[in-house]
Design a protein around this motif. Sequence first.
Motif, mmCIF file in Angstrom:
data_model
loop_
_atom_site.group_PDB
_atom_site.id
_atom_site.type_symbol
_atom_site.label_atom_id
_atom_site.label_comp_id
_atom_site.label_asym_id
_atom_site.label_seq_id
_atom_site.Cartn_x
_atom_site.Cartn_y
_atom_site.Cartn_z
ATOM 1 N N ILE A 19 0.847 -1.188 0.000
ATOM 2 C CA ILE A 19 0.000 0.000 0.000
ATOM 3 C C ILE A 19 0.887 1.244 0.000
ATOM 4 N N GLU A 48 -3.125 4.643 -0.124
ATOM 5 C CA GLU A 48 -3.688 5.129 1.139
ATOM 6 C C GLU A 48 -3.721 6.647 1.151
ATOM 7 N N GLN A 172 -10.359 -1.548 8.631
ATOM 8 C CA GLN A 172 -9.215 -1.890 9.480
ATOM 9 C C GLN A 172 -9.090 -0.861 10.606
ATOM 10 N N ASP A 194 -4.795 -2.703 11.444
ATOM 11 C CA ASP A 194 -3.757 -1.891 10.790
ATOM 12 C C ASP A 194 -2.897 -1.315 11.913
ATOM 13 N N ASN A 216 -2.570 -5.476 8.481
ATOM 14 C CA ASN A 216 -1.831 -4.454 7.739
ATOM 15 C C ASN A 216 -0.830 -3.833 8.710
ATOM 16 N N TRP A 218 1.940 -0.442 9.309
ATOM 17 C CA TRP A 218 2.399 0.881 8.884
ATOM 18 C C TRP A 218 3.589 1.297 9.743
ATOM 19 N N ASP A 235 -0.586 -9.470 5.841
ATOM 20 C CA ASP A 235 -1.355 -9.476 4.596
ATOM 21 C C ASP A 235 -1.122 -8.216 3.769
ATOM 22 N N TYR A 236 -0.924 -7.093 4.445
ATOM 23 C CA TYR A 236 -0.719 -5.812 3.788
ATOM 24 C C TYR A 236 0.488 -5.121 4.425
ATOM 25 N N THR A 238 2.066 -1.077 4.462
ATOM 26 C CA THR A 238 1.943 0.307 4.038
ATOM 27 C C THR A 238 3.329 0.962 4.089
#
Length: 243
Positions: A19, A48, A172, A194, A216, A218, A235-236, A238
């Motif tokens: 992301i 994002e 999220q 997240d 997720n 970050w 899974d994600y 950022t």
Amino acid sequence: MQTVLKDTLRLGLQGVNMIAHRGVSGLERENTCAAFVAAGNRSYYGIETDIHRTADGRYIVVHDDDLRRVAGLNHVIEETEFDVLRTVRLTDMDGQERADLVLPDLEEYVRVCRKYDKESVLEIKRPFEPADIENVIAVIRRLHWLERTIFISFELSNLVCIREMLPQQRAQYLVSTFDTGLLDILRAHRLDLDIRHTALDGQLVGACHDAGIQVNVWTVDSVQEARRLAACGVDYMTTNILE
């Protein structure tokens, strides 16, 4: 920041949905159409961004509560009308003025995501009234991009409201730490996670997956840290610059 642009296979991140944080904010001014288009032209899964409500009830793309950091102005977003905020010109990453660098509105952001076939990862800043959340949903639905949108927020009330309006919508919960009771909150409201990347390890990722919760992280700009998190099974991811 040194540019680090490589494909996910070379980075060892295959299987992770990457992301672009505020667009490719390591290359272009954050949260501008230039940053979103830069993400659109790269291999990111999603883009994002952040939205605030303006004084006249419109929705503008900007991260902070005011413009002091990004423009050196004292304009408080929620106390300023959209047209005033729109006149502000931002500078390029080298400090030079660029006429195209303005604060986008919600529709412009979604249109870029749609044009480049990217998931919209939309952070709702500050607590929104249900009527405002309904309006945001209406904008995205009108652009036929609701199924491609993931809502995120640090404000649990925003996500609970979205869940009530859209029982199947991806959402999220943004957090900085993995506190006791977090899994119960996520399960109760059927939310994914997240979380700040430093707060996570493989055991916690496993606990989330066992509960049917996607993860997720970050904001990851180190290749070494990205590989650690990929090995944990997130899974994600950022990022400002990794691709």
